[in-house]
Motif scaffolding. Structure first.
Motif, PDB file in Angstrom:
ATOM      1  N   THR A  17      16.920  -8.350  24.581  1.00 16.63           N
ATOM      2  CA  THR A  17      17.099  -7.019  23.997  1.00 16.63           C
ATOM      3  C   THR A  17      16.450  -5.983  24.894  1.00 16.63           C
ATOM      4  OG1 THR A  17      16.841  -5.732  21.958  1.00 16.63           O
ATOM      5  CG2 THR A  17      14.968  -7.096  22.623  1.00 16.63           C
ATOM      6  N   SER A  18      16.633  -4.701  24.556  1.00 20.45           N
ATOM      7  CA  SER A  18      16.051  -3.621  25.355  1.00 20.45           C
ATOM      8  C   SER A  18      14.593  -3.372  25.002  1.00 20.45           C
ATOM      9  CB  SER A  18      16.854  -2.327  25.161  1.00 20.45           C
ATOM     10  OG  SER A  18      18.163  -2.467  25.634  1.00 20.45           O
ATOM     11  N   VAL A  19      14.275  -3.414  23.692  1.00 15.80           N
ATOM     12  CA  VAL A  19      12.921  -3.145  23.227  1.00 15.80           C
ATOM     13  C   VAL A  19      12.560  -4.180  22.173  1.00 15.80           C
ATOM     14  CG1 VAL A  19      11.326  -1.470  22.219  1.00 15.80           C
ATOM     15  CG2 VAL A  19      13.280  -0.660  23.578  1.00 15.80           C
ATOM     16  N   CYS A  20      11.376  -4.780  22.318  1.00 15.48           N
ATOM     17  CA  CYS A  20      10.852  -5.653  21.266  1.00 15.48           C
ATOM     18  C   CYS A  20       9.701  -4.927  20.582  1.00 15.48           C
ATOM     19  CB  CYS A  20      10.364  -6.976  21.843  1.00 15.48           C
ATOM     20  SG  CYS A  20       9.654  -8.075  20.577  1.00 15.48           S
ATOM     21  N   ILE A  21       9.729  -4.926  19.257  1.00 11.67           N
ATOM     22  CA  ILE A  21       8.674  -4.305  18.461  1.00 11.67           C
ATOM     23  C   ILE A  21       7.994  -5.406  17.658  1.00 11.67           C
ATOM     24  CG2 ILE A  21       8.132  -2.575  16.709  1.00 11.67           C
ATOM     25  CD1 ILE A  21      10.926  -1.324  17.358  1.00 11.67           C
ATOM     26  N   VAL A  22       6.697  -5.521  17.787  1.00 11.24           N
ATOM     27  CA  VAL A  22       5.943  -6.508  17.012  1.00 11.24           C
ATOM     28  C   VAL A  22       5.250  -5.773  15.863  1.00 11.24           C
ATOM     29  CG1 VAL A  22       4.167  -8.280  17.041  1.00 11.24           C
ATOM     30  CG2 VAL A  22       5.582  -7.907  19.072  1.00 11.24           C
ATOM     31  N   GLY A  23       5.656  -6.087  14.643  1.00 11.07           N
ATOM     32  CA  GLY A  23       5.084  -5.445  13.467  1.00 11.07           C
ATOM     33  C   GLY A  23       6.070  -4.499  12.818  1.00 11.07           C
ATOM     34  N   ILE A 166      11.906 -14.091  22.532  1.00  2.31           N
ATOM     35  CA  ILE A 166      12.587 -12.837  22.825  1.00  2.31           C
ATOM     36  C   ILE A 166      12.222 -12.416  24.235  1.00  2.31           C
ATOM     37  CG2 ILE A 166      12.849 -10.404  22.138  1.00  2.31           C
ATOM     38  CD1 ILE A 166      11.596 -11.354  19.369  1.00  2.31           C
ATOM     39  N   MET A 167      13.207 -11.922  24.989  1.00  3.42           N
ATOM     40  CA  MET A 167      12.960 -11.331  26.296  1.00  3.42           C
ATOM     41  C   MET A 167      13.297  -9.850  26.214  1.00  3.42           C
ATOM     42  SD  MET A 167      11.782 -13.536  28.494  1.00  3.42           S
ATOM     43  CE  MET A 167      12.061 -12.570  29.972  1.00  3.42           C
ATOM     44  N   ALA A 168      12.362  -9.004  26.682  1.00  5.88           N
ATOM     45  CA  ALA A 168      12.596  -7.565  26.632  1.00  5.88           C
ATOM     46  C   ALA A 168      11.865  -6.894  27.784  1.00  5.88           C
ATOM     47  CB  ALA A 168      12.112  -6.992  25.302  1.00  5.88           C
ATOM     48  N   PRO A 169      12.486  -5.883  28.394  1.00  2.66           N
ATOM     49  CA  PRO A 169      11.808  -5.157  29.467  1.00  2.66           C
ATOM     50  C   PRO A 169      10.713  -4.227  28.952  1.00  2.66           C
ATOM     51  CG  PRO A 169      13.932  -4.156  29.021  1.00  2.66           C
ATOM     52  CD  PRO A 169      13.865  -5.406  28.193  1.00  2.66           C
ATOM     53  N   LEU A 170      10.688  -3.964  27.623  1.00  7.36           N
ATOM     54  CA  LEU A 170       9.744  -3.014  27.065  1.00  7.36           C
ATOM     55  C   LEU A 170       9.248  -3.515  25.721  1.00  7.36           C
ATOM     56  CD1 LEU A 170       8.484  -0.234  27.620  1.00  7.36           C
ATOM     57  CD2 LEU A 170      10.450   0.809  26.484  1.00  7.36           C
ATOM     58  N   LEU A 171       7.942  -3.365  25.485  1.00  4.08           N
ATOM     59  CA  LEU A 171       7.314  -3.862  24.263  1.00  4.08           C
ATOM     60  C   LEU A 171       6.553  -2.745  23.559  1.00  4.08           C
ATOM     61  CD1 LEU A 171       6.305  -6.365  22.495  1.00  4.08           C
ATOM     62  CD2 LEU A 171       4.324  -6.383  24.025  1.00  4.08           C
ATOM     63  N   ILE A 172       6.723  -2.654  22.231  1.00  2.00           N
ATOM     64  CA  ILE A 172       5.901  -1.786  21.392  1.00  2.00           C
ATOM     65  C   ILE A 172       5.104  -2.698  20.470  1.00  2.00           C
ATOM     66  CG2 ILE A 172       5.860   0.027  19.638  1.00  2.00           C
ATOM     67  CD1 ILE A 172       8.511   1.060  20.790  1.00  2.00           C
ATOM     68  N   ASP A 173       3.790  -2.731  20.681  1.00  2.00           N
ATOM     69  CA  ASP A 173       2.916  -3.583  19.874  1.00  2.00           C
ATOM     70  C   ASP A 173       2.378  -2.745  18.716  1.00  2.00           C
ATOM     71  OD1 ASP A 173       0.969  -5.170  18.721  1.00  2.00           O
ATOM     72  OD2 ASP A 173       0.133  -5.867  20.621  1.00  2.00           O
ATOM     73  N   ALA A 174       2.903  -2.991  17.524  1.00  2.00           N
ATOM     74  CA  ALA A 174       2.469  -2.300  16.304  1.00  2.00           C
ATOM     75  C   ALA A 174       1.947  -3.324  15.307  1.00  2.00           C
ATOM     76  CB  ALA A 174       3.624  -1.495  15.714  1.00  2.00           C
TER      77      ALA A 174
END
Length: 422
Positions: A17-23, A166-174
């Motif tokens: 995916t483009s962005v992975c968000i955790v939380g 999951i593979m993503a070039p960008l991660l948002i850790d929430a």
């Protein structure tokens, strides 16, 4: 859309995916909704299934409806219709000497002109609503699965969770501060002096609530720089709690639940209001990472949002509105990253700068006010003067509504001069 939960536990193949968000709390959900509006592929993963209980004060300041309206006026309308929140129009401060100040969120509030300035609603209800909205946003939602590790790769991050990766070039850790999985980036633990410990209970039948559902903060001498709170909720319920910095709790060996019960039983402004009240369930404890400007909240291909970014207000303890703003801003930074194909830490600093611009002044004011609370004698003298000063409620209201005025309030001497009528 892929929706996985713990009741449907089959192995999921690699997801790209483009962005992975955790939380999927307020920060992660808001980030997902903002990305979804731009049709950007995302995957959001959370260890919980919704609805789920969440220990919190259950207050939503005016930031929450403002950012929801910015995303979509329909979102705010659906929130009102489905969650039935209690409308709250201000805050009641009680300071040493039992001086009381009622501070409206909006001075001279007019329902025909102004939006509802704040709400109280159980986090169980609010977070479930936001998670449901995320499910409709066009991305992939994985709930009931814990993240087990995050590993940096040449092109981004590999996020492994129970049953898949999951593979993503960008991660948002929430994911907050209590997540246990390892990360290859800077995510420091908050120091004891930058962490609040809190305990809360639900009570039914507390009397003497403000007619406009003001939330109540009691800055009592024996618990400074912490406070006792009473937040009204729907159907005669109240969220009641006590919060204090961790270093002070440890140094004074305070048992928060015991101290809270003592206040309810003996304080002259509070005890009578609980004579016919009954507690529902056991007191529950949690910790709050207070606003800390000293460390970076982004880096190469990642951003921290919400509690993971230590954005809880040091004075009021508010976290939900700040978390939602950070998620929204993180998503907008992600949009720019993907558009310009830049994910380096230097470019990501735009996120840090925008967070400081939007939330920094308010955090600075709150830190100054919290420092003041270390001096109960001075607080009592100033409170006595402020109690007779007609300008104080308007000044404090401006903290929530006037961004330019906050620049003056960052200077503690300005507020002191106002209190002394100079």
């Amino acid at each position: 859309m892929l929706l996985l939960n713990a009741q449907c536990y089959t192995f999921a193949a690699m997801i790209t995916t483009s962005v992975c968000i955790v939380g999927c709390g307020p920060a992660g959900a808001m980030a997902a909704l903002r990305l979804g509006r731009e049709k950007i592929p995302f995957v959001i993963v959370d260890k919980d299934r919704f609805p789920r209980a969440k220990i919190c004060g259950d207050g939503l300041s005016g930031k929450a409806p403002r950012i929801m309206s910015r995303l979509s006026p329909d979102l705010l309308a659906r929130f009102e219709e489905q969650c039935h929140p209690l409308h709250s129009f201000g805050m009641r401060f009680v300071v040493p000497g039992d001086f009381t100040f009622d501070v409206p969120f909006i001075v001279d509030y007019d329902p025909d002109v102004h939006p509802v300035p704040g709400y109280t609603v159980k986090r169980e209800v609010f977070d479930a609503f936001m998670a449901k909205e995320v499910e409709q946003a066009g991305g992939q939602v994985i709930t009931g699965r814990s993240v087990t590790s995050i590993k940096e790769t040449e092109g981004g991050f590999n996020i492994q969770y129970e049953g898949g990766e999951i593979m993503a070039p960008l991660l948002i850790d929430a994911s907050g501060t209590s997540s246990k999985f390892g990360v290859p980036y800077q995510k420091p633990e908050p120091a004891a002096g930058k962490t609040a410990l809190a305990v809360r209970s639900y009570y039914r039948g507390v009397s003497g609530m403000h007619p406009q559902n003001f939330i109540e903060l009691y800055f009592l001498k024996d618990i400074l720089p912490g406070y006792f709170w009473i937040f009204p909720l729907q159907n005669g319920l109240a969220n009641v709690g006590l919060g204090l910095r961790k270093d002070i709790v440890q140094r004074k060996k305070i048992r928060l639940s015991q101290a809270m019960e003592e206040i309810i039983r003996t304080h002259p402004l509070i005890a009578a209001r609980f004579h016919h009240a009954s507690r529902e369930g056991r007191p529950e404890a949690y910790r709050l990472p207070l606003g800390n400007p000293r460390f970076s909240i982004s880096g190469n291909r990642y951003m921290l949002a919400g509690d993971a970014a230590h954005l809880v207000d040091p004075f009021t303890g508010e976290g939900v509105g700040n978390a939602m703003y950070s998620g929204y801003i993180a998503a907008e930074q992600a949009i720019e990253c993907l558009k310009q194909k830049r994910f380096d830490s230097r470019f990501m600093k735009n996120y840090d700068r925008r967070i400081r611009r939007v939330l920094g002044k308010e955090m600075a004011i709150s830190r100054n006010l919290q420092r003041l609370l270390h001096h109960p004698g001075l607080v009592r003298v100033l409170a006595k003067k402020a109690h007779r000063n007609i300008h104080v409620p308007k000044i404090l209201s401006s903290m929530y509504t006037d961004l330019d005025y906050r620049k003056k309030l960052v200077n503690p001497w300005y507020l002191l001069r106002v209190l002394l009528n100079r």
